[in-house]
Enzyme design. Structure first.
Site, short mmCIF file in Angstrom:
data_model
loop_
_atom_site.label_atom_id
_atom_site.label_comp_id
_atom_site.label_asym_id
_atom_site.label_seq_id
_atom_site.Cartn_x
_atom_site.Cartn_y
_atom_site.Cartn_z
N TYR A 180 52.74 72.68 38.97
CA TYR A 180 51.08 73.68 39.18
C TYR A 180 50.01 73.01 40.88
CZ TYR A 180 51.82 75.75 34.63
OH TYR A 180 52.46 76.24 34.14
N HIS A 187 58.49 70.06 30.72
CA HIS A 187 58.28 71.53 31.08
C HIS A 187 59.23 72.24 30.92
CE1 HIS A 187 55.37 73.34 34.47
NE2 HIS A 187 56.33 74.26 33.11
P1 NAD Z 1 50.25 85.55 31.96
O1 NAD Z 1 50.58 86.73 31.33
O2 NAD Z 1 48.47 85.45 31.78
O3 NAD Z 1 49.74 86.81 33.49
C1 NAD Z 1 48.95 87.16 34.68
C2 NAD Z 1 48.66 87.57 35.44
O4 NAD Z 1 47.41 88.58 34.11
C3 NAD Z 1 46.71 87.53 36.18
O5 NAD Z 1 47.55 86.59 37.19
C4 NAD Z 1 46.74 88.86 36.35
O6 NAD Z 1 46.67 89.57 36.89
C5 NAD Z 1 46.40 89.60 34.95
N1 NAD Z 1 45.57 89.26 33.80
C6 NAD Z 1 45.30 88.34 33.60
N2 NAD Z 1 43.81 88.64 32.45
C7 NAD Z 1 43.83 89.97 32.88
C8 NAD Z 1 42.99 91.13 31.96
N3 NAD Z 1 41.91 91.06 31.36
N4 NAD Z 1 43.02 92.54 32.92
C9 NAD Z 1 44.18 92.69 33.45
N5 NAD Z 1 44.88 91.73 34.16
C10 NAD Z 1 44.53 90.55 33.38
O7 NAD Z 1 50.92 84.88 33.31
P2 NAD Z 1 51.09 83.45 33.22
O8 NAD Z 1 49.83 82.67 33.82
O9 NAD Z 1 52.22 83.40 33.88
O10 NAD Z 1 50.74 82.65 31.73
C11 NAD Z 1 50.08 82.03 31.29
C12 NAD Z 1 49.82 80.79 31.68
O11 NAD Z 1 51.19 79.60 31.17
C13 NAD Z 1 49.93 79.81 33.12
O12 NAD Z 1 48.56 79.86 33.63
C14 NAD Z 1 50.30 78.49 32.71
O13 NAD Z 1 49.30 77.73 32.20
C15 NAD Z 1 51.60 78.89 31.10
N6 NAD Z 1 53.05 78.89 32.13
C16 NAD Z 1 53.48 78.19 31.78
C17 NAD Z 1 55.34 78.60 32.33
C18 NAD Z 1 56.08 77.22 31.42
O14 NAD Z 1 56.87 77.17 31.87
N7 NAD Z 1 55.88 76.30 30.43
C19 NAD Z 1 55.42 79.37 32.69
C20 NAD Z 1 54.58 80.43 33.15
C21 NAD Z 1 52.96 80.49 32.75
#
Ligand code: NAD
Length: 277
Positions: A49, A107
């Site tokens: 990240y 990861h």
């Molecule tokens: P997420 O499903 O959390 O979606 C994030 C998006 O949702 C934001 O950009 C925003 O636009 C929207 N959002 C957030 N809160 C909201 C609200 N209250 N109302 C309306 N829209 C809202 O997706 P993510 O960020 O991909 O997943 C969460 C976390 O998971 C990441 O930040 C990361 O730490 C982890 N992750 C891990 C992997 C992996 O391969 N291990 C991959 C992706 C994400």
């Protein structure tokens, strides 16, 4: 206020946190500082990240005692071989300004390179060296999990996988239940890539509880027993997402959201574990 989940190694993790995937490096200290002010205590980052330094700066500036915080980071795909995992955790700890992380994850399994068993053996060493309190994996399919356990006897504390109502990965969640591994849901809000917040079961439950659709979906994850850390860079959404500890979904509301997965894998919104090597 935020409940904790006990892991198979006896340590515990806050069931809810803040994921910082795609939080820009130059905005991470601000965003994480706001989250900590609001009451978040669990931060999920990763070497890839590019924002571990910002997380570390916010943690340091917060003055919050170390044992009240839970910090996760992850080993990137090009560092599974040889002694590279040891170099990688040292670099992550340096950037985070910590002497250990609470949870360190592989990861992605990079199956085409067939080195996830080796990476897992190195994770066990890292835990034994005290550099990570708990260890786990991410994006690991059942066949990979079986191999890890067969080779080492160590069940990952967690598997962090893409999981949201349209894509529930039931083979993996079933394996987790059988083996005492916890599930962390990534992309818990579907990364905004489909109309989750307009889906009838979500809207109905939200209206019944006087909550927003986002809060309702976060509550669904918690009620399913999943660990969840939605991402936002906006203070009002960080606040909204945290405000989910004064209600629970009914069994019928949970069942209606459970039924949103078409069951054929078509609800997946991001990469498949076989694609990243
Ligand atoms: P997420 O499903 O959390 O979606 C994030 C998006 O949702 C934001 O950009 C925003 O636009 C929207 N959002 C957030 N809160 C909201 C609200 N209250 N109302 C309306 N829209 C809202 O997706 P993510 O960020 O991909 O997943 C969460 C976390 O998971 C990441 O930040 C990361 O730490 C982890 N992750 C891990 C992997 C992996 O391969 N291990 C991959 C992706 C994400």
């Amino acid at each position: 206020m935020i409940p904790r989940v006990t892991l198979n190694d006896g340590h515990s993790i806050p069931a809810f946190g803040y994921g910082v995937f795609k939080v820009p490096a130059d905005d991470t200290e601000r965003a994480v500082s706001e989250a900590l002010e609001l009451g978040y205590r669990h931060i999920d980052t990763a070497a890839i990240y590019g924002n571990e330094s910002g997380v570390g700066a916010a943690v340091k500036a917060s003055g919050i005692p170390r044992d009240e915080l839970f910090i996760t980071t992850k080993l990137w795909n090009d560092r599974h071989d040889g002694e590279e995992p040891h170099a990688a955790i040292a670099e992550s700890l340096e950037k985070l300004g910590l002497d250990r992380v609470d949870l360190y994850l592989v990861h992605w399994p990079t199956p085409a390179r067939d080195n996830y068993v080796h990476a897992w053996e190195k994770m066990i060493e890292i835990r034994e060296a005290g550099l990570a309190t708990s260890i786990g994996v991410s994006n690991h399919l059942v066949e990979y999990l079986d191999r890890l356990v067969e080779a080492t006897g160590v069940v990952p504390a967690v598997n962090q996988i893409e999981l949201h109502p349209a894509y529930q990965q039931r083979d993996i969640t079933h394996w987790a239940g059988e083996h005492g591994m916890k599930i962390e849901s990534w992309g818990p809000l579907g990364q905004g890539k489909y109309d989750l917040f307009g889906a009838a079961p979500v809207v109905a439950a939200a209206e019944a509880h006087g909550k927003t659709p986002a809060q309702t979906v976060i509550r669904w994850h918690l009620d399913k027993g999943y660990i969840v850390f939605p991402k936002s860079v906006r203070r009002e959404r960080l606040q909204e997402n945290l405000d989910v500890f004064d209600f629970s979904l009914t069994a019928d509301q949970i069942a209606a959201i459970d039924a949103m997965d078409p069951g054929d894998g078509s609800g997946r919104v991001s990469a498949h574990p076989t694609e990243l090597n």
